[in-house]
Design a protein around this motif. Structure first.
Motif, PDB file in Angstrom:
ATOM      1  N   THR A 136      12.148  47.576  79.885  1.00 23.00           N
ATOM      2  CA  THR A 136      12.464  48.754  79.074  1.00 23.00           C
ATOM      3  C   THR A 136      13.884  48.687  78.522  1.00 23.00           C
ATOM      4  O   THR A 136      14.725  47.902  78.974  1.00 23.00           O
ATOM      5  CB  THR A 136      12.320  50.031  79.908  1.00 23.00           C
ATOM      6  N   PHE A 137      14.155  49.570  77.568  1.00 17.34           N
ATOM      7  CA  PHE A 137      15.510  49.679  77.046  1.00 17.34           C
ATOM      8  C   PHE A 137      16.477  50.107  78.147  1.00 17.34           C
ATOM      9  O   PHE A 137      17.635  49.658  78.186  1.00 17.34           O
ATOM     10  CB  PHE A 137      15.557  50.669  75.881  1.00 17.34           C
ATOM     11  N   TRP A 188      17.333  47.032  79.987  1.00 16.72           N
ATOM     12  CA  TRP A 188      18.179  46.183  79.144  1.00 16.72           C
ATOM     13  C   TRP A 188      19.585  46.754  79.047  1.00 16.72           C
ATOM     14  O   TRP A 188      20.581  46.014  79.149  1.00 16.72           O
ATOM     15  CB  TRP A 188      17.556  46.061  77.755  1.00 16.72           C
ATOM     16  N   ASP A 189      19.700  48.055  78.849  1.00 15.75           N
ATOM     17  CA  ASP A 189      21.021  48.669  78.684  1.00 15.75           C
ATOM     18  C   ASP A 189      21.852  48.562  79.961  1.00 15.75           C
ATOM     19  O   ASP A 189      23.093  48.551  79.899  1.00 15.75           O
ATOM     20  CB  ASP A 189      20.859  50.127  78.253  1.00 15.75           C
ATOM     21  N   ILE A 247      21.075  45.277  70.165  1.00 13.76           N
ATOM     22  CA  ILE A 247      19.618  45.341  70.087  1.00 13.76           C
ATOM     23  C   ILE A 247      19.213  46.717  69.543  1.00 13.76           C
ATOM     24  O   ILE A 247      19.534  47.755  70.136  1.00 13.76           O
ATOM     25  CB  ILE A 247      18.970  45.101  71.467  1.00 13.76           C
ATOM     26  N   ASP A 293      16.724  49.773  68.435  1.00 14.86           N
ATOM     27  CA  ASP A 293      15.424  50.358  68.804  1.00 14.86           C
ATOM     28  C   ASP A 293      14.632  50.815  67.587  1.00 14.86           C
ATOM     29  O   ASP A 293      13.528  51.356  67.723  1.00 14.86           O
ATOM     30  CB  ASP A 293      15.601  51.507  69.795  1.00 14.86           C
ATOM     31  N   ARG A 341      14.897  54.819  73.150  1.00 11.34           N
ATOM     32  CA  ARG A 341      15.255  53.817  74.158  1.00 11.34           C
ATOM     33  C   ARG A 341      14.658  54.255  75.494  1.00 11.34           C
ATOM     34  O   ARG A 341      13.458  54.504  75.574  1.00 11.34           O
ATOM     35  CB  ARG A 341      16.779  53.649  74.201  1.00 11.34           C
ATOM     36  N   ARG A 365      10.961  53.179  76.811  1.00 10.31           N
ATOM     37  CA  ARG A 365      10.201  52.391  75.834  1.00 10.31           C
ATOM     38  C   ARG A 365      10.538  50.907  76.023  1.00 10.31           C
ATOM     39  O   ARG A 365      11.655  50.574  76.450  1.00 10.31           O
ATOM     40  CB  ARG A 365      10.511  52.838  74.405  1.00 10.31           C
ATOM     41  N   VAL A 371      11.897  47.310  75.535  1.00  7.48           N
ATOM     42  CA  VAL A 371      12.944  46.736  74.704  1.00  7.48           C
ATOM     43  C   VAL A 371      12.283  45.836  73.666  1.00  7.48           C
ATOM     44  O   VAL A 371      11.359  45.084  73.966  1.00  7.48           O
ATOM     45  CB  VAL A 371      13.978  45.964  75.545  1.00  7.48           C
ATOM     46  N   GLY A 383       8.963  41.779  72.691  1.00  4.97           N
ATOM     47  CA  GLY A 383       9.651  42.109  73.930  1.00  4.97           C
ATOM     48  C   GLY A 383       9.265  41.115  75.009  1.00  4.97           C
ATOM     49  O   GLY A 383       8.888  39.978  74.730  1.00  4.97           O
TER      50      GLY A 383
END
Length: 570
Positions: A384-385, A388-389, A401, A403, A408, A411, A413, A562
């Protein structure tokens, strides 16, 4: 509800390959060529179409729906005693538990074909629109073509023609229930055993075929398809775990069957892994929310070797949805879920096994058997975002990156290249001191199929509301959806069809000739191009099939791409 049980003695025996922006010789390295390639990529994807399947809320079949059950068990085949397979004992337990759960049960033991047809007709006559119908069969069954035939007592079967003449076709039983408007239709088949009938005309035995899953069906077979287990079993383990799960309050039927599958796989060291498939459009509960099951009937004294009735053994508490990482040196069991850290992807342990990979579509030939020899842990969801974040905040991943306005958080990435995914995996491995990587193409397909041989894990057709792709719903949203918005497959994985296309480790090859058969990644071929699986919200359902594969340049981002992770186990 009454339990009607009649015991009849018997003395007789496209790929929509999606070459989006990936030529066979790759993309040129100068900046102008790359910019032009990106423009072509975007144009091609727009021609294919941009869409998304909106997650749909699901209704619940309430306890006011009529509940019917047909429980058939054949054991007294020619040459044996009254219950040589032990199937009748197990079937009685199933009948008793279903009656306790509010089903009107019709049960029969050791039936001829005419008697089996009579029981089916009697239950069919009571089926009305919206009736919930459970069909349980325990005994011998033989596959002929893509159909399964239940073998009655008194049958003479020495050829495949006689299978169709003497046996009762399973699909025809379900068709009768469907014709009367039954929904859901729940099928439980405990016939995964070698039998003397099939061995007279076919060696090795073929096992059973997948059911044709029409809307409103849920099915579980006591072992995997295509070939019966090597070891003998009277079905008591499968039935015991099944009864344990369906009696759990507030547990949907799909969840109960998935837990049964995992429990049997754990108990047998994955030598026996039940097959589960669902095309339900509504949640169904054996013990519906707020429902109080009737007191169980007095249990008869068990004979030697009989399975204890439900409730005799202490029931285990439902496992937590996510556990902490297993202690160092311990090996999590198939079906268990865990996380290595609060911001790490949630993992599910997939059991070892084998499956037929590929098919007749372009770039999926030749079909070949692949053996996964040890369990592995794979992400239940696409990364997911939010995950990733967390990598971005720690300085391990790039912050640019986009969205694309989809959102985000939970959801998947997107707009990440294969190289970007490798950066995340290196950071995650360093953070957890575990080995994270992309799944191999074979691991991905094995996990996505979850024991199914059909184009989609839930059946032969895409249906509606099961995945996020362009033609997977009547109201596409043209964007990603939150991970887990649709039902999981039999292994507990979400979104293996649609949502975001998923990078895997393999280099691109035009087919499977020469591909590894041990589940490992194919590390030779056109390695500037890497494989993606599962389709996405921008593509049609043909690209979301479990066997569909396509390619993309390893260093180019695209807003539908993704990935999910694999974590190696000791």
């Amino acid at each position: 509800m009454t339990l009607r049980q009649s015991v009849v003695g018997c003395a007789a025996g496209c790929m929509m390959t999606w070459f989006c922006g990936a030529s066979t010789d790759g993309i040129g390295r100068d900046a102008a060529a790359r910019a032009a390639a990106r423009s072509v990529v975007i144009l091609l994807w727009l021609v294919i179409g941009i869409g998304a399947a909106a997650a749909q809320s699901r209704a619940v079949v309430t306890d006011t729906s009529p509940r019917l059950a047909l429980v058939l068990s054949n054991s007294a085949y020619a040459g044996g005693g009254p219950d040589p397979l032990g199937t009748n004992r197990s079937a009685r337990l199933v009948a008793e538990e279903l009656a306790r759960l509010g089903f009107d049960v019709e049960a029969g033991e050791n039936l001829t074909k005419a008697q089996m047809q009579q029981r089916v007709a009697e239950v069919t006559a009571r089926v009305g629109r919206g009736s919930a119908v459970v069909f349980f069969y325990n005994g011998y069954a033989i596959r002929s073509g893509q159909q399964n035939f239940l073998i009655p007592v008194g049958a003479t079967v020495r050829s495949e023609i006689q299978v169709r003449q003497e046996g009762l076709e399973l699909d025809s039983i379900q068709a009768e229930f469907a014709r009367r408007g039954a929904s859901p239709r729940i099928v439980i088949i405990d016939a995964a055993r070698r039998n003397p009938f099939e061995e007279t005309f076919r060696r090795p035995p073929e096992g059973l075929a997948a059911l044709e899953m029409h809307d409103g069906m849920l099915a579980i077979f006591s072992a995997a398809l295509d070939r019966p287990p090597e070891e003998a079993d009277d079905g008591s383990l499968f039935v015991r775990e099944l009864l344990r799960q369906i009696a759990t309050p507030d547990l949907s039927a799909e969840q109960a069957f998935a837990r049964t599958r995992m429990a049997v796989a754990r108990a047998t060291g994955a030598k026996r892994v039940p097959w589960v498939s669902s095309s339900l459009l509504e949640d169904f509960y054996f013990v519906a929310p707020g429902m109080a099951p009737k007191a169980p009937p007095p249990a008869p004294a068990p004979s030697a070797g009989a399975t204890p009735p439900p409730g005799a053994a202490p029931r285990q508490a439902a496992p937590p949805s996510v556990a902490e990482a297993p202690p160092p040196g311990s090996l999590p069991k198939p079906g268990e879920t865990f996380q290595d850290c609060p911001t790490c992807p949630e993992l599910v342990v997939v059991p070892p096994g084998d499956f037929v990979m590929g098919g007749d579509a372009p770039y999926e030939k030749p079909a070949h058997r692949v053996t996964i020899r040890k369990p592995f842990a794979i992400g239940r969801h696409e990364v997911t975002f939010a995950q990733w974040d967390a990598c971005v905040a720690a300085g391990g991943c790039k912050a640019d990156i986009d969205d694309h306005g989809f959102g985000r958080g939970d959801r998947p990435v997107i707009d990440v290249s294969y190289d970007d995914a490798q950066s995340y995996l290196r950071w995650l491995s360093a953070q957890t001191r575990q080995t994270y990587r992309l799944p191999s193409e074979a691991e991905w397909e094995y996990a996505a199929r979850a024991g199914a041989s059909s184009p989609f894990w839930w059946g032969s057709t895409v249906g509606s509301g099961r995945a996020n792709c362009e033609d997977c719903t009547q109201s596409p949203a043209h964007r990603t959806t939150a991970v887990g918005s649709y039902r999981p497959n039999g292994f507990g994985l979400y979104d293996t069809a649609g949502n975001a296309a998923e990078w895997v480790e393999d280099c691109w090859n035009m087919g499977y000739r020469g591909a590894p058969t041990d589940g490992s990644a194919w590390r030779s071929g056109q390695c500037d191009l890497r494989v993606l699986r599962g389709g996405s919200f921008t593509g049609r359902s043909a690209t979301a099939r479990s066997g569909a594969r396509f390619r993309y340049d390893h260093d180019i981002r695209y807003y539908a791409n993704g990935f999910r992770v694999v974590r190696e186990l000791p």
